[in-house]
Design a protein around this motif. Sequence first.
Motif, PDB file in Angstrom:
ATOM      1  N   PRO A 135       0.805  -1.227   0.000  1.00  0.00           N
ATOM      2  CA  PRO A 135       0.000   0.000   0.000  1.00  0.00           C
ATOM      3  C   PRO A 135       0.834   1.272   0.000  1.00  0.00           C
ATOM      4  O   PRO A 135       2.034   1.259   0.294  1.00  0.00           O
ATOM      5  N   LEU A 136       0.154   2.382  -0.319  1.00  0.00           N
ATOM      6  CA  LEU A 136       0.791   3.694  -0.219  1.00  0.00           C
ATOM      7  C   LEU A 136       0.992   4.066   1.242  1.00  0.00           C
ATOM      8  O   LEU A 136       1.947   4.766   1.590  1.00  0.00           O
ATOM      9  N   LEU A 137       0.088   3.627   2.095  1.00  0.00           N
ATOM     10  CA  LEU A 137       0.211   3.828   3.537  1.00  0.00           C
ATOM     11  C   LEU A 137      -0.675   2.823   4.254  1.00  0.00           C
ATOM     12  O   LEU A 137      -1.592   2.254   3.674  1.00  0.00           O
TER      13      LEU A 137
ATOM     14  N   THR B 202      -1.641  18.535  13.050  1.00  0.00           N
ATOM     15  CA  THR B 202      -0.664  17.542  12.601  1.00  0.00           C
ATOM     16  C   THR B 202       0.717  18.176  12.639  1.00  0.00           C
ATOM     17  O   THR B 202       0.866  19.330  13.030  1.00  0.00           O
ATOM     18  N   ALA B 203       1.713  17.426  12.221  1.00  0.00           N
ATOM     19  CA  ALA B 203       3.081  17.954  12.232  1.00  0.00           C
ATOM     20  C   ALA B 203       3.227  19.143  11.284  1.00  0.00           C
ATOM     21  O   ALA B 203       4.052  20.036  11.513  1.00  0.00           O
ATOM     22  N   ASN B 204       2.389  19.172  10.233  1.00  0.00           N
ATOM     23  CA  ASN B 204       2.559  20.194   9.205  1.00  0.00           C
ATOM     24  C   ASN B 204       1.386  21.150   9.062  1.00  0.00           C
ATOM     25  O   ASN B 204       1.520  22.215   8.448  1.00  0.00           O
ATOM     26  N   ASN B 205       0.211  20.785   9.607  1.00  0.00           N
ATOM     27  CA  ASN B 205      -0.988  21.591   9.370  1.00  0.00           C
ATOM     28  C   ASN B 205      -1.875  21.676  10.608  1.00  0.00           C
ATOM     29  O   ASN B 205      -1.730  20.884  11.550  1.00  0.00           O
ATOM     30  N   GLU B 206      -2.773  22.646  10.577  1.00  0.00           N
ATOM     31  CA  GLU B 206      -3.822  22.738  11.582  1.00  0.00           C
ATOM     32  C   GLU B 206      -5.160  22.852  10.862  1.00  0.00           C
ATOM     33  O   GLU B 206      -5.309  23.659   9.948  1.00  0.00           O
TER      34      GLU B 206
ATOM     35  N   ALA C 131      -8.244   9.544   9.229  1.00  0.00           N
ATOM     36  CA  ALA C 131      -8.532   9.760   7.810  1.00  0.00           C
ATOM     37  C   ALA C 131      -7.948  11.086   7.317  1.00  0.00           C
ATOM     38  O   ALA C 131      -7.440  11.168   6.188  1.00  0.00           O
ATOM     39  N   VAL C 132      -8.004  12.120   8.138  1.00  0.00           N
ATOM     40  CA  VAL C 132      -7.430  13.421   7.762  1.00  0.00           C
ATOM     41  C   VAL C 132      -5.918  13.286   7.580  1.00  0.00           C
ATOM     42  O   VAL C 132      -5.336  13.802   6.611  1.00  0.00           O
ATOM     43  N   MET C 133      -5.270  12.579   8.505  1.00  0.00           N
ATOM     44  CA  MET C 133      -3.824  12.376   8.390  1.00  0.00           C
ATOM     45  C   MET C 133      -3.494  11.576   7.134  1.00  0.00           C
ATOM     46  O   MET C 133      -2.521  11.866   6.434  1.00  0.00           O
ATOM     47  N   ALA C 134      -4.329  10.580   6.836  1.00  0.00           N
ATOM     48  CA  ALA C 134      -4.126   9.786   5.623  1.00  0.00           C
ATOM     49  C   ALA C 134      -4.262  10.665   4.381  1.00  0.00           C
ATOM     50  O   ALA C 134      -3.477  10.548   3.424  1.00  0.00           O
ATOM     51  N   ALA C 135      -5.252  11.564   4.391  1.00  0.00           N
ATOM     52  CA  ALA C 135      -5.442  12.473   3.264  1.00  0.00           C
ATOM     53  C   ALA C 135      -4.219  13.371   3.080  1.00  0.00           C
ATOM     54  O   ALA C 135      -3.783  13.632   1.947  1.00  0.00           O
ATOM     55  N   GLU C 136      -3.669  13.823   4.189  1.00  0.00           N
ATOM     56  CA  GLU C 136      -2.486  14.688   4.125  1.00  0.00           C
ATOM     57  C   GLU C 136      -1.298  13.945   3.503  1.00  0.00           C
ATOM     58  O   GLU C 136      -0.573  14.484   2.669  1.00  0.00           O
ATOM     59  N   LEU C 137      -1.129  12.684   3.888  1.00  0.00           N
ATOM     60  CA  LEU C 137      -0.024  11.890   3.341  1.00  0.00           C
ATOM     61  C   LEU C 137      -0.271  11.523   1.880  1.00  0.00           C
ATOM     62  O   LEU C 137       0.671  11.502   1.075  1.00  0.00           O
ATOM     63  N   LEU C 138      -1.518  11.252   1.528  1.00  0.00           N
ATOM     64  CA  LEU C 138      -1.827  10.921   0.137  1.00  0.00           C
ATOM     65  C   LEU C 138      -1.592  12.106  -0.786  1.00  0.00           C
ATOM     66  O   LEU C 138      -1.283  11.937  -1.968  1.00  0.00           O
TER      67      LEU C 138
ATOM     68  N   PHE D 155      -2.123  12.365  -4.823  1.00  0.00           N
ATOM     69  CA  PHE D 155      -3.560  12.574  -4.655  1.00  0.00           C
ATOM     70  C   PHE D 155      -3.794  13.905  -3.944  1.00  0.00           C
ATOM     71  O   PHE D 155      -4.098  13.934  -2.755  1.00  0.00           O
ATOM     72  N   PRO D 156      -3.644  15.017  -4.664  1.00  0.00           N
ATOM     73  CA  PRO D 156      -3.765  16.340  -4.023  1.00  0.00           C
ATOM     74  C   PRO D 156      -5.154  16.549  -3.437  1.00  0.00           C
ATOM     75  O   PRO D 156      -6.161  16.419  -4.126  1.00  0.00           O
ATOM     76  N   LEU D 157      -5.189  16.891  -2.156  1.00  0.00           N
ATOM     77  CA  LEU D 157      -6.442  17.098  -1.430  1.00  0.00           C
ATOM     78  C   LEU D 157      -6.364  18.418  -0.685  1.00  0.00           C
ATOM     79  O   LEU D 157      -5.408  18.665   0.059  1.00  0.00           O
TER      80      LEU D 157
END
Length: 443
Positions: free
Chosen positions: A160-162, A246-250, A270-277, A282-284
């Motif tokens: 998987p990607l993650l 998160t480490a990079n965003n709020e 799921a939000v953290m997964a979206a950030e990593l994707l 997969f720009p979100l």
Amino acid sequence: MFTTYEQALEWIHGRLRLGIKPGLKRMEWMLSKLGNPEKKIKTVHIGGTNGKGSTLTYLRCILQEAGFTVGSFTSPFFEQFNERISYNGKPISDEEILQLVNRILPLAEELEETDLGGPTEFEVITVMAFEYFGHVQPADIALFEVGLGGRLDSTNVIEPLLSIITSIGLDHTSILGETYAEIAYEKAGIIKKDTPLITAVKEESARSVILETASKQNAEVYQLGKNLVIQEHFSTAAGEQFSLKTANNEYGQLDITMPGEHQVENASLAVMAAELLTLKGFPLEEHQIKQGLMKAYWPGRFETVSEKPLIIVDGAHNNEGIQALTNELQKRYRKLQKRVIFAALSDKKLDKMIMQLDSVADTMTFVDFDFPRAAKASDLLKISSSHRKRAASDWKDAIRSEMLSVGKNEMLIITGSLYFLSEAKPFLIKSLNSLNIDVTKTF
């Protein structure tokens, strides 16, 4: 070859006689014969004791909000078998199930003649999902929910990607181990080399196993409560609202409609997964994340089916699920009398589950249902210490009776095995409709 959907489904369910056979060799054999469709799919792998389906749903809705096509593989189904394999949240058709089964049938028959033996029901369905997303209806990304454990689970043939491990509880102990650490070892089997891991595992011994495995695999870890922090959480009439750092965003003012602190945790993963994707092609954007979370719905998770009378169905099928249910009942409906209908599988840790329900229920009704591993209502009754309890062999009569008995200051909660609720919810809705009682339109 089969000519009807019903024949195909009967054959799939007939594989239940083979039970659970952990291991990947049968999967690898069948997938090789099919040209390894699993290698053609970009995937996210989601394991854990509770919260897998909800986390998958939040992430699916976020990705769909951004216009991506999303495949999903979940278990068990809730209202329709076809839900197991879905495309953009819609179950695949009966015709597609028939087509897939006829592709797999010759392989299953050939495999039966080898030393590996025939594939189980879950292995067949998993191969069907890989074939569907790999060759029949490719999606931009497919989200795969682990069936049981992780290390030897049929889904664990993907790269998987993650990976996500939601939580770890003492469930399926006869197969996965008696301790948190033993179960964590099995769940940690989905952690892949150099592949990010997101986790909400809290129990210390389990978390240690997860982190040790991640370290060996050089997998970067994003832990809820450490570098993924929930802030400003409060319950609303519609669900929950919270902020996330998160480490990079709020992310401020995130809203979800599935109630419960555990759902806030699932949504955060799921939000953290979206950030990593976003970093993996997969720009979100934040507004897509927010809209996706708000639209997410997963049946049978503290779901209000009727408001007058107030009836809730919740698939609390293990101790952790029951704890989340009772916490939410005490928080949201402290002043209401609670009627509970409960059915369970016999291989669960029933004493702790029933003890927690006894602590919040004013009346307890235990029911049988037609499933090979279902516990008998009379056995559940013996465990309960409730002063107002009964056993009913006909669950339909029990639902009808309790539904008609709910008073002005009361509520009815139907809970326990997801296999039971998959039958009980449609019957409940039909019964409510026959009485011209409004059903909440969330499904």
